[in-house]
Write a protein that holds these residues in place. Structure first.
Motif, PDB file in Angstrom:
ATOM      1  N   GLN A 314       3.325  -9.479   2.034  1.00 29.69           N
ATOM      2  CA  GLN A 314       4.484  -8.693   1.767  1.00 29.69           C
ATOM      3  C   GLN A 314       4.459  -7.132   2.111  1.00 29.69           C
ATOM      4  OE1 GLN A 314       6.210  -9.446  -2.188  1.00 29.69           O
ATOM      5  NE2 GLN A 314       7.495  -7.593  -2.183  1.00 29.69           N
ATOM      6  N   GLY A 317       4.628  -7.583   6.140  1.00 27.74           N
ATOM      7  CA  GLY A 317       5.601  -8.235   6.545  1.00 27.74           C
ATOM      8  C   GLY A 317       5.652  -8.794   8.030  1.00 27.74           C
ATOM      9  N   GLN A 339       4.646  -5.303  -7.001  1.00 25.59           N
ATOM     10  CA  GLN A 339       4.767  -6.799  -6.666  1.00 25.59           C
ATOM     11  C   GLN A 339       4.642  -7.430  -7.836  1.00 25.59           C
ATOM     12  OE1 GLN A 339       2.754  -8.574  -3.323  1.00 25.59           O
ATOM     13  NE2 GLN A 339       3.133  -7.196  -2.065  1.00 25.59           N
TER      14      GLN A 339
END
Length: 594
Positions: A314, A317, A339
């Motif tokens: 994440q 990306g 997160q």
């Protein structure tokens, strides 16, 4: 039957039972003549005798049954085994040793020896706790009736572990006083003590608990501690010795956990992908670890490797320009906590909440759920350091802790419960603690200064009172704070930087050092605090912390006017102060060594 056996078995039969146990020849004496080797030809009275280890015989002999409780404890411990990926760490015998060995094999070697204490040292996140838990699991898997009993004890969870440590732990896992006395008199233990540093101990627990003394617990002890917590004379805290005898070095064995090597990192990544099934493949992770500058060195630490694998997909990306990407330790923690809170929020949206929780969730979301979660974490950590001196385990009783600082965080009013469920906090009965000690230290650094994105998102956030107030975490009313002056540095003076000596908090200092390198605004505020100390002695603590952080961040003070600064207790080791003016400065107990 077992409970009433003394009443239904007459005296002669009881005598026969005792004789059968102590003298195996009694069996032959009750055999039918000519059939001594035929078990089916036992005398009728012998056929009715119970097995030698039965509860009935134990009752006849006034023995306390402990095996049933031990089997239950074994089931619970095996059930609670961690699902985290585990790679057995490697270690060395001394800080300067170059030969490394498998720590699991060395622990088994210790348990087969006459040594009494196995000391495991390692940096934060090196894998001490997960090793201890896996050692306990492996010992329970091999446990046999009447064998040595493994006990994993997280020391911060025990009140005053320097006394009656085993007794307190056994009570905690529901053993009765009679069972504890029976175990102490007749059994041997392998005691695995985790978190000596977290319990803020200075006592020798082996000696203070009088282990292996006449009438005492018979134990081999495995105990872990952060390397940074130990001093020059650290062995006196672990050696089996006392005032009347010299230390028995041969009874103490040591191991220092070393960083993961490339093979261990690769093996961990492969197992992680197989177990967790993330969006990235093993090859994706390996490419990122190899090509992102400095990341390979960071993930030699097992906990940082775990964090990296969780956040990288994440965090990066679609960015494939790895060579231009730089990731620091504190950025891994920033992203990990972000997160974690976001996943917690998603989990709450999928749950069936009560009407009051729905209302609280709506209010939290309306003002920024992530902002609320981060602020809750920072305020909780600051309160733990203020009220418990950083001791990581918080015990909360809804009845006993009314109108205390704990109620604001652990009560169930005004969304506190929801916020508590979305930060990396675990609960065991009435005890709460962060999932890893380094997250507590990271939280304290956040309470001093957070990343820009957090500051922008949380600047209007309320503060939860740390002085026993039960003010709502949803309220925008901040508790009153004594001001020491005006200026951009005021928030720092109101934070732990101005209230607590951080010089000895090495992990916290490391986080703040990286924050200086990441945030120029923070660097400027620290300089302002030092300058202010020239005329305001009330900021001495903050100034000592500030200059310590700047020096560790590599900031040089060449030709700098530092006259009359007040920084008692600061650590200026390896600092660059060429031609700096220090006339009239308060340098009491300052570390100036390089």
């Amino acid at each position: 039957l077992a409970e009433s056996s003394k009443d239904i078995i007459d005296g002669p039969t009881q005598e026969l039972l005792q004789e059968a146990q102590t003298n195996s020849s009694s069996f032959k004496g009750t055999m039918v003549p000519g059939h001594e080797n035929d078990i089916s030809a036992l005398h009728p009275i012998m056929v009715s005798l119970p097995p030698m280890e039965s509860p009935l015989l134990d009752c006849v002999q006034n023995k306390i049954d402990v095996e049933a409780s031990l089997r239950q404890l074994k089931r619970e411990r095996l059930k609670d085994r961690s699902e985290d990926v585990y790679i057995s760490p490697r270690a060395k015998a001394t800080p300067k040793a170059t030969d490394h060995f498998d720590l699991t094999a060395k622990a088994q070697e210790f348990l087969a020896s006459d040594r009494k204490v196995f000391l495991i040292l390692g940096d934060s996140g090196a894998g001490k706790s997960i090793f201890n838990r896996n050692l306990e699991i492996s010992l329970w898997e091999k446990y046999e009736t009447n064998g040595r009993i493994p006990l994993f004890i997280h020391l911060p969870e025990i009140d005053k572990p320097e006394q009656d440590l085993i007794d307190k732990h056994l009570r905690k896992v529901k053993f009765t006083e009679a069972q504890i006395l029976e175990l102490k008199a007749h059994r041997e233990f392998i005691m695995i003590c985790d978190g000596y540093d977290e319990s803020q101990q200075t006592r020798n627990l082996y000696m203070s608990n009088q282990l292996n003394r006449p009438g005492g617990w018979r134990v081999q002890m495995v105990i872990s501690c952060r390397t940074e917590y130990t001093g020059v004379d650290y062995k006196q805290c672990f050696e089996p010795s006392d005032r009347n005898s010299s230390g028995k070095a041969e009874l103490l064995q040591e191991a220092i956990i070393v960083s993961f090597n490339k093979d261990q990192i690769q093996s961990y990544v492969e197992r992680y992908v197989l177990s967790k099934k993330p969006s990235w493949s093993s090859e994706d992770y390996q490419q990122a670890l190899k090509r992102i500058p400095n990341l390979q060195d960071l993930v030699k630490n097992p906990f940082l490797l775990k964090l990296a694998l969780e956040v990288l997909p994440q965090l990066l990306g679609n960015n494939s320009n790895y060579s231009a990407t730089r990731i620091t330790r504190i950025e891994l923690y920033d992203e990990f906590v972000t997160q974690w809170v976001e996943r917690g929020k998603k989990r709450l949206t999928e749950m069936e909440l009560s009407p009051s929780d729905k209302s609280a969730f709506k209010q939290l979301s309306g003002s920024g759920f992530l902002k609320r979660g981060i602020t809750y974490l920072k305020e909780l950590v600051a309160a733990i350091y203020e009220h418990q001196n950083g001791s990581p385990v918080v015990r909360y009783s809804e009845y006993d802790d009314q109108r205390t600082w704990k109620e604001a965080f652990f009560g169930d009013r005004d969304g506190s419960q929801l916020l508590r469920e979305v930060i990396p906090l675990t609960r065991n009965g009435d005890q709460y603690r962060f999932t890893h000690k380094s997250l507590l230290e990271y939280g304290l650094s956040l309470a001093v200064f957070g990343p820009s994105k957090h500051n922008e998102e949380t600047e209007a956030m309320p503060s939860v009172s740390r002085r026993g107030s039960t003010s709502s975490v949803l309220s925008f009313e901040s508790p009153s704070t004594e001001r020491t002056g005006d200026g951009d540095d005021q928030s720092l003076l109101d934070s732990p930087l101005g209230k607590r000596n951080l010089v000895g908090e090495l992990s916290v200092l490391q986080f703040l050092t990286e924050r200086v390198q990441q945030e120029p605004v923070f660097k400027g505020q620290l300089h302002s605090v030092i300058e202010r100390s020239k005329t305001d002695k009330r900021v001495r603590t903050a100034a000592a912390n500030a200059i310590t952080i700047l020096v560790r961040a590599g900031v040089q003070f060449i030709n700098t006017d530092l006259r009359k600064i007040q920084i008692p207790g600061a650590d200026l080791s390896f600092g660059v102060f060429d031609s700096a003016q220090l006339e009239g400065a308060d340098l009491r107990k300052v570390n100036l060594r390089n």
